[in-house]
Scaffold this motif. Sequence first.
Motif, PDB file in Angstrom:
ATOM      1  N   GLU A   1       9.644  -3.718  14.336  1.00 30.56           N
ATOM      2  CA  GLU A   1       8.738  -1.943  14.603  1.00 30.56           C
ATOM      3  C   GLU A   1       9.159  -0.797  15.473  1.00 30.56           C
ATOM      4  O   GLU A   1       9.419   0.310  14.586  1.00 30.56           O
ATOM      5  N   VAL A   2       9.755  -0.899  16.422  1.00 30.25           N
ATOM      6  CA  VAL A   2      10.668   0.405  17.101  1.00 30.25           C
ATOM      7  C   VAL A   2      11.089   1.245  16.428  1.00 30.25           C
ATOM      8  O   VAL A   2      11.048   2.446  16.329  1.00 30.25           O
ATOM      9  N   GLU A   3      12.120   0.001  15.440  1.00 25.51           N
ATOM     10  CA  GLU A   3      13.293   0.884  14.522  1.00 25.51           C
ATOM     11  C   GLU A   3      12.430   1.896  13.579  1.00 25.51           C
ATOM     12  O   GLU A   3      12.769   2.232  13.182  1.00 25.51           O
ATOM     13  N   ALA A   4      11.036   0.931  12.674  1.00 21.40           N
ATOM     14  CA  ALA A   4      10.716   1.211  11.490  1.00 21.40           C
ATOM     15  C   ALA A   4       9.951   3.273  13.098  1.00 21.40           C
ATOM     16  O   ALA A   4       9.779   3.593  11.763  1.00 21.40           O
ATOM     17  N   PHE A   5       9.206   3.029  13.332  1.00 22.27           N
ATOM     18  CA  PHE A   5       8.865   4.069  14.088  1.00 22.27           C
ATOM     19  C   PHE A   5      10.022   5.187  14.389  1.00 22.27           C
ATOM     20  O   PHE A   5       9.595   6.263  14.288  1.00 22.27           O
ATOM     21  N   ARG A   6      10.992   4.871  14.708  1.00 22.21           N
ATOM     22  CA  ARG A   6      11.965   5.426  15.378  1.00 22.21           C
ATOM     23  C   ARG A   6      12.532   6.339  13.443  1.00 22.21           C
ATOM     24  O   ARG A   6      13.179   7.888  14.185  1.00 22.21           O
ATOM     25  N   ARG A   7      12.104   5.352  12.814  1.00 22.71           N
ATOM     26  CA  ARG A   7      13.266   6.271  11.692  1.00 22.71           C
ATOM     27  C   ARG A   7      11.721   7.232  10.867  1.00 22.71           C
ATOM     28  O   ARG A   7      12.494   7.740  10.663  1.00 22.71           O
ATOM     29  N   TYR A   8      11.056   6.156  10.723  1.00 20.86           N
ATOM     30  CA  TYR A   8       9.727   7.729  10.681  1.00 20.86           C
ATOM     31  C   TYR A   8      10.289   9.323  11.015  1.00 20.86           C
ATOM     32  O   TYR A   8      10.376  10.038  10.413  1.00 20.86           O
TER      33      TYR A   8
ATOM     34  N   GLU B   1      -5.488  -7.503  -5.660  1.00 17.33           N
ATOM     35  CA  GLU B   1      -4.737  -5.774  -5.102  1.00 17.33           C
ATOM     36  C   GLU B   1      -3.028  -6.293  -4.597  1.00 17.33           C
ATOM     37  O   GLU B   1      -3.706  -6.928  -3.457  1.00 17.33           O
ATOM     38  N   ILE B   2      -2.159  -5.416  -4.003  1.00 12.26           N
ATOM     39  CA  ILE B   2      -0.975  -6.186  -3.388  1.00 12.26           C
ATOM     40  C   ILE B   2      -0.433  -5.013  -3.153  1.00 12.26           C
ATOM     41  O   ILE B   2      -0.700  -3.411  -3.590  1.00 12.26           O
ATOM     42  N   ARG B   3      -0.587  -5.136  -1.155  1.00 15.92           N
ATOM     43  CA  ARG B   3      -0.294  -3.735  -0.708  1.00 15.92           C
ATOM     44  C   ARG B   3       0.811  -4.045  -0.082  1.00 15.92           C
ATOM     45  O   ARG B   3       0.822  -5.221   0.624  1.00 15.92           O
ATOM     46  N   ARG B   4       1.417  -2.490   0.253  1.00 11.49           N
ATOM     47  CA  ARG B   4       2.538  -2.979   1.137  1.00 11.49           C
ATOM     48  C   ARG B   4       3.009  -1.885   2.131  1.00 11.49           C
ATOM     49  O   ARG B   4       3.363  -1.057   1.853  1.00 11.49           O
ATOM     50  N   ASP B   5       3.071  -2.193   3.336  1.00 11.61           N
ATOM     51  CA  ASP B   5       2.664  -1.252   4.505  1.00 11.61           C
ATOM     52  C   ASP B   5       4.948  -1.447   4.879  1.00 11.61           C
ATOM     53  O   ASP B   5       5.595  -2.066   5.082  1.00 11.61           O
ATOM     54  N   THR B   6       5.097  -0.114   3.562  1.00 10.88           N
ATOM     55  CA  THR B   6       6.580   0.332   3.782  1.00 10.88           C
ATOM     56  C   THR B   6       6.920   0.481   5.423  1.00 10.88           C
ATOM     57  O   THR B   6       8.084   0.296   5.373  1.00 10.88           O
ATOM     58  N   VAL B   7       6.415   0.903   6.391  1.00  2.97           N
ATOM     59  CA  VAL B   7       6.630   1.687   7.703  1.00  2.97           C
ATOM     60  C   VAL B   7       7.601   0.092   8.147  1.00  2.97           C
ATOM     61  O   VAL B   7       8.213   0.061   8.704  1.00  2.97           O
ATOM     62  N   LEU B   8       6.323  -0.950   8.354  1.00  2.06           N
ATOM     63  CA  LEU B   8       6.220  -2.290   9.140  1.00  2.06           C
ATOM     64  C   LEU B   8       6.917  -3.591   8.287  1.00  2.06           C
ATOM     65  O   LEU B   8       7.051  -4.359   8.697  1.00  2.06           O
TER      66      LEU B   8
ATOM     67  N   LEU C   1       2.218   8.038   4.074  1.00  2.00           N
ATOM     68  CA  LEU C   1       2.163   7.155   5.349  1.00  2.00           C
ATOM     69  C   LEU C   1       3.470   6.621   4.752  1.00  2.00           C
ATOM     70  O   LEU C   1       3.221   5.298   5.391  1.00  2.00           O
ATOM     71  N   GLY C   2       3.675   6.368   3.343  1.00  2.00           N
ATOM     72  CA  GLY C   2       4.629   4.783   3.471  1.00  2.00           C
ATOM     73  C   GLY C   2       3.523   3.796   2.964  1.00  2.00           C
ATOM     74  O   GLY C   2       4.571   2.614   2.910  1.00  2.00           O
ATOM     75  N   GLY C   3       2.959   3.387   2.356  1.00  2.00           N
ATOM     76  CA  GLY C   3       1.612   2.361   1.727  1.00  2.00           C
ATOM     77  C   GLY C   3       2.439   2.661   0.523  1.00  2.00           C
ATOM     78  O   GLY C   3       2.461   3.671   0.190  1.00  2.00           O
ATOM     79  N   VAL C   4       1.883   1.382  -0.163  1.00  3.58           N
ATOM     80  CA  VAL C   4       2.411   1.427  -1.775  1.00  3.58           C
ATOM     81  C   VAL C   4       1.013   0.664  -2.041  1.00  3.58           C
ATOM     82  O   VAL C   4       1.250  -0.879  -1.162  1.00  3.58           O
ATOM     83  N   ALA C   5       0.942   0.477  -3.334  1.00  3.79           N
ATOM     84  CA  ALA C   5      -0.408  -0.117  -3.541  1.00  3.79           C
ATOM     85  C   ALA C   5      -0.367  -0.851  -5.192  1.00  3.79           C
ATOM     86  O   ALA C   5       0.191   0.343  -6.457  1.00  3.79           O
ATOM     87  N   TYR C   6       0.157  -2.260  -5.666  1.00  4.66           N
ATOM     88  CA  TYR C   6       0.406  -2.739  -7.348  1.00  4.66           C
ATOM     89  C   TYR C   6      -1.096  -3.423  -7.788  1.00  4.66           C
ATOM     90  O   TYR C   6      -1.809  -4.229  -6.549  1.00  4.66           O
ATOM     91  N   THR C   7      -2.042  -3.085  -9.005  1.00  5.73           N
ATOM     92  CA  THR C   7      -2.443  -4.207  -9.307  1.00  5.73           C
ATOM     93  C   THR C   7      -2.416  -5.844  -8.726  1.00  5.73           C
ATOM     94  O   THR C   7      -0.761  -6.250  -8.713  1.00  5.73           O
ATOM     95  N   GLY C   8      -2.703  -6.041  -8.919  1.00  7.50           N
ATOM     96  CA  GLY C   8      -2.807  -8.114  -8.179  1.00  7.50           C
ATOM     97  C   GLY C   8      -2.138  -9.044  -9.124  1.00  7.50           C
ATOM     98  O   GLY C   8      -2.706  -9.697 -10.156  1.00  7.50           O
TER      99      GLY C   8
END
Lengths: 348, 348
Positions: free
Chosen positions: A195-202, B9-16, B106-113
């Motif tokens: 998580e900390v690394e994700a913030f730093r990367r952003y 729906e499939i959601r991905r938080d790409t940051v975390l 902000l790094g979120g991606v969504a796909y159909t489920g």
Amino acid sequence: MGSPVSEPEIRRDTVLDRWVIVAAHRAKRPSEDKEKLSVCPFCPGNELMTPPASLVYVQDGGVVKKLSDKGDERVKGWLVRCFSNLYPALKSDLGFEELVSEVYVLGGVAYTGFGYHEVIVESPNHKAHPPATSLKQLELVMEAYFDVMTRLSYEKDVKYVCLFRNYKPEAGASLSHPHSQVIALPVVPSSVRREVEAFRRYNRERGGCILCDLVEMELGGPRLIYADKYFVVLAPWASLHPCEFWIIPRRHEASFINTHPRERRALARVLKATLTALKRLFNDPPYNYGFHVAPPRWRGESYHWHVEVYPKLAVHAGFELSTGMYINTAPPEKAAEAMRLEIERLGY
Amino acid sequence: MGSPVSEPEIRRDTVLDRWVIVAAHRAKRPSEDKEKLSVCPFCPGNELMTPPASLVYVQDGGVVKKLSDKGDERVKGWLVRCFSNLYPALKSDLGFEELVSEVYVLGGVAYTGFGYHEVIVESPNHKAHPPATSLKQLELVMEAYFDVMTRLSYEKDVKYVCLFRNYKPEAGASLSHPHSQVIALPVVPSSVRREVEAFRRYNRERGGCILCDLVEMELGGPRLIYADKYFVVLAPWASLHPCEFWIIPRRHEASFINTHPRERRALARVLKATLTALKRLFNDPPYNYGFHVAPPRWRGESYHWHVEVYPKLAVHAGFELSTGMYINTAPPEKAAEAMRLEIERLGY
């Protein structure tokens, strides 16, 4: 051979990046649920059932004084009381050292189970959970969180301080008297590091802070639950848990230990509002919350501390355990709407 | 606005790197536990309560035949029956496509489920869980696992197939009739990706396979639970769960869909032995197990498939949820010793 070398012991599978604290003695801790304990060790009058308190808040005339227990003496008439867990996951009287491990050759590492495990009893009243207690009492709890986290953050060999609250047995609380726990670790756990690394990367790739940007974007949107001068509460877009919410300070700081007293007072109010709404909406469900902070002394300036609250409204089962992917039956937008309306109804 | 675009729906938080399937309709599925269902939809005679079966095993003289339901007709006298989950986490009649998302910036991606969610009913007998059923029946279940996983692995747009079993409501089973589930995903989940990459890295850096090496090292050691010609069962050195064990094939293969029939027959026997021992040692505890396999068509040759079994003997709470690090009160060496002795006592 056949047993851990240290008790407790910290083991890391470096191949899979899995960390575990092996703590056999914790299996012996009492449980109200199973043993029908007749006496609550956290209630006033039973202080000798727990180790001496490192921190006790006592009302003295118009002010709150901070004291500590000495030897077998116990401070009476306390408002908040902090002491070492009698069945600690980690022990502070061990040195922190790497153990020679038979599986080291395959990427396993073992350390002595050094660390701190403290309990913060939040009230002398056995039933004073956040929805049922005064704002003034909750403000003291936030101060105690701050005092304990700050002290442990600067202990030698401490690399991360985790503060969390478990409510009800289904969420892992073995005693029902209102309390939180703090575990200070000699390592940075993998999900904290990620998580900390994700913030730093952003920060490096796009500039600024992802959580500051997210707050700005979500204000007024369908996942907003609550906002005041100091905090914004959101249902995150990729919520793993039904009705999961995050309490995010508006002011960018790496850790709760960098907060102002007025922010801590505001946090008490936000916790009371959101946990009361949660209780009313879902028939007083179990929940866990955890403080997410930057590791102390760890170039964490791009990190943005916050509190994540996970109501326990579903069981995570074989699918979640096998894939790390979650199935959430409550769309965050619906959960946020319900929470937002309930908090308005409560008059916050 | 205010609701998911696709259901599910499939959601991905790409940051975390957090993935979630948002599936509101699954909240409506029946639960024996809560609703005291009077009729079991998985019992013989109630086949019309479920979708038509894609695969039915029927005894016909001396051989087992593989049939399927046609329209409103249901094959009777079945031994094993596989069909689509009536409340699927993912739906196969959706196309797989990326959805335009408001939080994408902000790094979120969504796909159909899109995906498949199937149920494998393991027996016509409502109580035939592995310790209570015949080896012959369990061998059929392993064949059905193989048939369903193989078929779904080669469906268009399927990137991972997850097979798992939840036992008892505390481990997420909403119906008690013996059954397993298979979810075929259009993405590779993050923990699967991390695990496959760890195997590949080990292979590149040290040569060989970490699991092959581990098996060789642990044979005869304190974490060995059971070994026969085809499988080795270990309590992993960094077990996250009390009495966690892994069933590892001796022959290096990337996936269960590469197994020989004799390996599947051996697996039935190992599952029966270990789950019977678990039941006797801990008063029939809830558990989850999952098959860990390489993603189909994904350069997975360095991966080594296995089954991970997680007894649910503890609650993972605020600490685990906040750090990704676990507290395990059962040293794997002690758990392995207890399991090893119980399996010997059972005569396996």
